[in-house]
Design an enzyme around this catalytic site. Structure first.
Site, PDB file in Angstrom:
ATOM      1  N   ASN A 158     127.716  78.179  99.715  1.00  0.00           N
ATOM      2  CA  ASN A 158     127.578  77.467  99.164  1.00  0.00           C
ATOM      3  C   ASN A 158     127.120  77.596  97.725  1.00  0.00           C
ATOM      4  OD1 ASN A 158     127.338  73.812  98.277  1.00  0.00           O
ATOM      5  ND2 ASN A 158     124.990  75.252  97.762  1.00  0.00           N
ATOM      6  N   GLN A 205     127.774  67.403  96.544  1.00  0.00           N
ATOM      7  CA  GLN A 205     128.401  68.272  96.509  1.00  0.00           C
ATOM      8  C   GLN A 205     129.202  69.021  95.621  1.00  0.00           C
ATOM      9  OE1 GLN A 205     131.491  66.783  99.451  1.00  0.00           O
ATOM     10  NE2 GLN A 205     130.425  67.282 100.206  1.00  0.00           N
ATOM     11  N   ASP A 214     126.001  76.940  91.503  1.00  0.00           N
ATOM     12  CA  ASP A 214     127.115  76.315  92.919  1.00  0.00           C
ATOM     13  C   ASP A 214     128.226  76.303  93.246  1.00  0.00           C
ATOM     14  OD1 ASP A 214     126.785  74.100  95.366  1.00  0.00           O
ATOM     15  OD2 ASP A 214     128.672  72.883  93.881  1.00  0.00           O
ATOM     16  N   ASP A 244     125.476  78.112 106.435  1.00  0.00           N
ATOM     17  CA  ASP A 244     124.342  77.216 105.835  1.00  0.00           C
ATOM     18  C   ASP A 244     124.850  76.253 104.740  1.00  0.00           C
ATOM     19  OD1 ASP A 244     120.869  77.830 105.195  1.00  0.00           O
ATOM     20  OD2 ASP A 244     122.376  78.138 103.027  1.00  0.00           O
ATOM     21  N   HIS A 248     126.463  70.240 101.527  1.00  0.00           N
ATOM     22  CA  HIS A 248     126.698  70.740  99.898  1.00  0.00           C
ATOM     23  C   HIS A 248     128.240  71.040  99.862  1.00  0.00           C
ATOM     24  CE1 HIS A 248     122.857  69.800  99.095  1.00  0.00           C
ATOM     25  NE2 HIS A 248     123.187  70.601 100.422  1.00  0.00           N
ATOM     26  N   GLU A 271     125.438  73.466 108.658  1.00  0.00           N
ATOM     27  CA  GLU A 271     124.162  72.986 109.391  1.00  0.00           C
ATOM     28  C   GLU A 271     123.855  71.754 108.290  1.00  0.00           C
ATOM     29  OE1 GLU A 271     119.874  73.932 106.756  1.00  0.00           O
ATOM     30  OE2 GLU A 271     121.410  74.432 106.095  1.00  0.00           O
TER      31      GLU A 271
END
Length: 724
Positions: A158, A205, A214, A244, A248, A271
């Site tokens: 992510n 997100q 990000d 992970d 997001h 997750e």
């Protein structure tokens, strides 16, 4: 996922109080904290979005048996273990115990530092880290596969780092949004925002999570670059991914990434942390494989931490028929993980027997694919594992340093064998005592009794098991010479009678009988049984009390037994070495003709710090902060109640709280009970009261503040004086 600690914020944002008043007495999980995605609440229902995508890519392991023993669907999560250590553990423990998978920590190059969360800040996708080299990783995968254990890699896709610039573990230079050879500024969202509102899908997100750069996961290049990383791991022999921080990443973006990877026979678990009132929920990602069901761990904390566990069998039993649970075929379950053992959201290794019972229940119950977290003990939230001077993590060895080795403990490792033996057999023969004990069968293949109470349970259970002798695998293993733990006889009608001690269990399955052992004294890959101690406190007014007992099935002491020593007013004490036994059977006497033998039933008492008053067992030292014999107390608390055996749970000043349920109070006069407490240099105590069985008076969740001297508590009011 990587937590707030990565930016030095963990202590301020997430560290739970030593004993928060509300959660201490309500028995429920900690309140949610939406300031960070790992802190509690995360993800509400929106099941329709993306639910139809790629159902043909679901993992095949769920319906294809991998061995004669059963599905082998349990994962050992070897948190922060080096590649060399995992290789050895696959050979010596995981393979023999029947684990199907082992999950590694993130494999890629990461930022430098001593903290555990450095591994969750990628610098490049080189397989070089504090845990070992690319060659060592490849060798580990080969050794684990040879032992019958498949490897799942924890992957961080992510985001990159939260640092403005630096040099990674393998020497890669970087800035916050420039990682030469991997990503440049155009590959990040760069909106200049951080995640603050978890009810805003776009923000969750598209913005940086606590300063972590990000990635623009909708980008064709970013998706291709991440896919190359996953394909590289598959080429090294990896057969699964734990992804992970998936909340997001939009479900469409993650689908785009995984569409570029050959996932044939590859297990995927995401997750996605469920939270009430949030638009992003686990069901959005189930078309891509399994999703971690955080509600499972939260409910088990509520049950096993509170003591009443019978409600786990309510309705059709905990799982997909309960509100807030993903469907069984998509659920990844766990008692704890590396985030929740730190933020207090679930049980952890620190909860001892309650934690082991919750692990046993998880492995015995037919819901989801279970993962057993196994890391290291810690007191500092950010602390990484033991390291060499150059920063490399030291190889883990069970029994050395601070490695918990939960995966290898008898009560856990043997329950993996239980799960494999019962396979997909249905739940049968359910039973509860409407309180702290429950039992259920798995068809004609297995049966579990769990007792979370402070008192033993004596009962005759109906099972569907074939008649014969069985080893209780919760306490030992089947060996060539019999059972290293308890042996249980199932009669021709499928019944068995047993005495299940406090915080203990009976676990029987058809693969563990006295004649089924492999001759090595173990047969399941588990470590030797844990050595146990009992610190026993007995409430009495006898001048010289004695305890007459047997350890496990051993010999009784000569009557009248061992003398106990007065340690504070009304309490006598002794220390007993249990060896590898779990309990003692005991009775008490005054050295003459007066006996307390639990109305002819004797007492069954487990290990740890245990107090016995008026026939009731509880955990904890009743003499904490109490004056020694002959010493005047700084504080005498009088409490008015109709309870038979009230207890006071308190902290002196800013010190630690007594163990729940606290210290037994002595009857002072009709309707009033008292406790004497030494304050040292403190001005008073913070306290709550309970009946020793789950009913609390905590001043409407505010607790009571009680100063030095003689103080009385009645109907929520604290006033000075002695009511007697």
């Amino acid at each position: 996922m990587r937590t707030a600690g990565a930016l030095g914020l963990a202590g301020a944002m997430l560290a739970p109080a030593t004993m928060p008043a509300a959660t201490a007495f309500d028995g429920g999980p900690p309140a949610s904290d939406n300031a960070a995605d790992h802190a509690g609440a995360r993800g509400a229902e929106n099941a329709s979005q993306n639910s139809a995508h790629h159902t043909d890519r679901l993992p095949e392991f769920r319906t294809a048996a991998q061995s004669a023993e059963g599905p082998k669907d349990t994962t050992a999560v070897m948190f922060q273990w080096t590649w060399n250590s995992i290789a050895r553990e696959c050979r010596e423990t995981l393979g023999p115990a029947g684990y199907g998978y082992v999950q590694t920590s993130p494999t890629q190059e990461h930022i430098q530092g001593e903290q555990w969360w450095t591994h969750y800040q990628p610098v490049s996708y080189q397989i070089e880290s504090r845990l070992g080299t690319r060659e060592e990783f490849a060798d580990m995968v080969t050794e684990c596969n040879d032992a019958g254990v498949k490897v799942i890699a924890d992957v961080v896709i992510n985001h990159m780092t939260g640092q403005q610039e630096g040099v990674g573990w393998a020497g890669s230079e970087f800035t916050h949004t420039d990682y030469p050879g991997t990503y440049s500024s155009d590959d990040f969202h760069n909106h200049g925002c951080e995640v603050e509102d978890y009810t805003d899908r776009w923000q969750v997100q598209e913005c940086d999570l606590l300063g972590l750069a990000d990635l623009k996961t909708s980008s064709d290049y970013v998706q291709s670059r991440i896919a190359e990383h996953l394909e590289d791991l598959i080429d090294l022999g990896v057969e699964g991914f734990r992804i992970d921080a998936v909340k997001h990443i939009s479900a469409d973006d993650l689908t785009g990434i995984l569409d570029r990877v050959d996932l044939t026979d590859i297990y995927v678990v995401s997750e996605v942390i469920r939270g009430g009132g949030e638009p992003i929920q686990p069901e959005e990602y189930q078309h891509l494989g399994d999703v971690h069901e955080f509600t499972w761990g939260r409910k088990l904390k509520e049950a096993f931490d509170g003591g009443d566990i019978h409600w786990l069998l309510s309705g059709e039993g905990i799982g997909e028929t309960w509100e807030g649970f993903i469907a069984d075929e998509h659920a990844g379950t766990f008692v704890d993980n590396h985030d929740t053992e730190r933020n207090g959201e679930t049980l952890s290794y620190k909860d001892g027997e309650a934690y082991r019972l919750a692990q046993a229940f998880t492995l015995a119950w037919p819901y989801g694919m279970p993962a057993v977290h196994s890391g290291y003990s810690f007191s500092d939230y950010d602390a990484g594992p033991v390291q060499h001077e150059d920063g490399r993590i030291r190889d883990a060895v069970c029994g050395e340093e601070n490695w918990t080795c939960i995966h290898a403990q008898t009560e856990v490792a043997n329950m993996v064998g239980f799960r494999n033996a019962v396979g997909d057999a249905p739940v049968t023969d359910t039973w509860t005592n409407d309180s702290h004990a429950l039992a259920f069968g798995r068809g004609d293949q297995g049966f579990l009794v769990a007792n979370r109470g402070p008192n033993s349970v004596q009962h005759t259970w109906q099972t569907s098991l074939p008649a014969g002798e069985y080893c209780n695998v919760y306490t030992g293993s089947a060996t060539s010479e019999g059972c290293s733990g308890e042996t249980v006889t199932v009669a021709a009608d499928g019944t068995f009678s047993a005495h299940v001690g406090p915080d203990s269990a009976v676990a029987l399955h058809v693969g563990a009988t006295p004649a089924s052992g492999d001759g090595d004294g173990d047969g399941d890959g588990s470590t030797p049984p844990e050595e146990r101690e009992l610190s026993l406190f007995y409430a009495t007014d006898w001048e010289t009390p004695y305890v007459h007992y047997q350890v496990g099935d051993g010999e009784w002491t000569d009557a009248p037994g061992e003398a106990l020593t007065e340690v504070c007013e009304g309490w006598a004490h002794t220390e007993i070495d249990l060896g590898t036994a779990r309990t003692i059977t005991a009775a008490f006497n005054d050295g003459g003709d007066a006996w307390d033998n639990n109305a002819g039933e004797d007492y069954t008492i487990g290990s740890g710090v245990i107090q016995l008053a008026d026939g009731q067992l509880a955990e904890g030292d009743p003499c904490e902060a109490q004056p020694a014999p002959g010493e005047d107390p700084d504080l005498t608390v009088y409490y008015e109640t109709g309870w038979e055996n009230p207890r006071i749970h308190y902290q002196v000043g800013d010190g630690g709280w007594t163990d729940v349920p606290g210290v037994a109070m002595a009857e002072a006069c009709e309707g009033w009970f008292r406790a004497d407490i030494q304050l040292d240099d403190a001005d008073g105590i913070t306290a709550a009261f309970n009946d020793g069985a789950g009913t609390w008076d905590n001043n409407d969740h505010q607790d009571y503040s009680i100063a030095a001297g003689e103080q009385q508590v009645s109907e929520g009011e604290v006033t000075a004086g002695n009511p007697c």
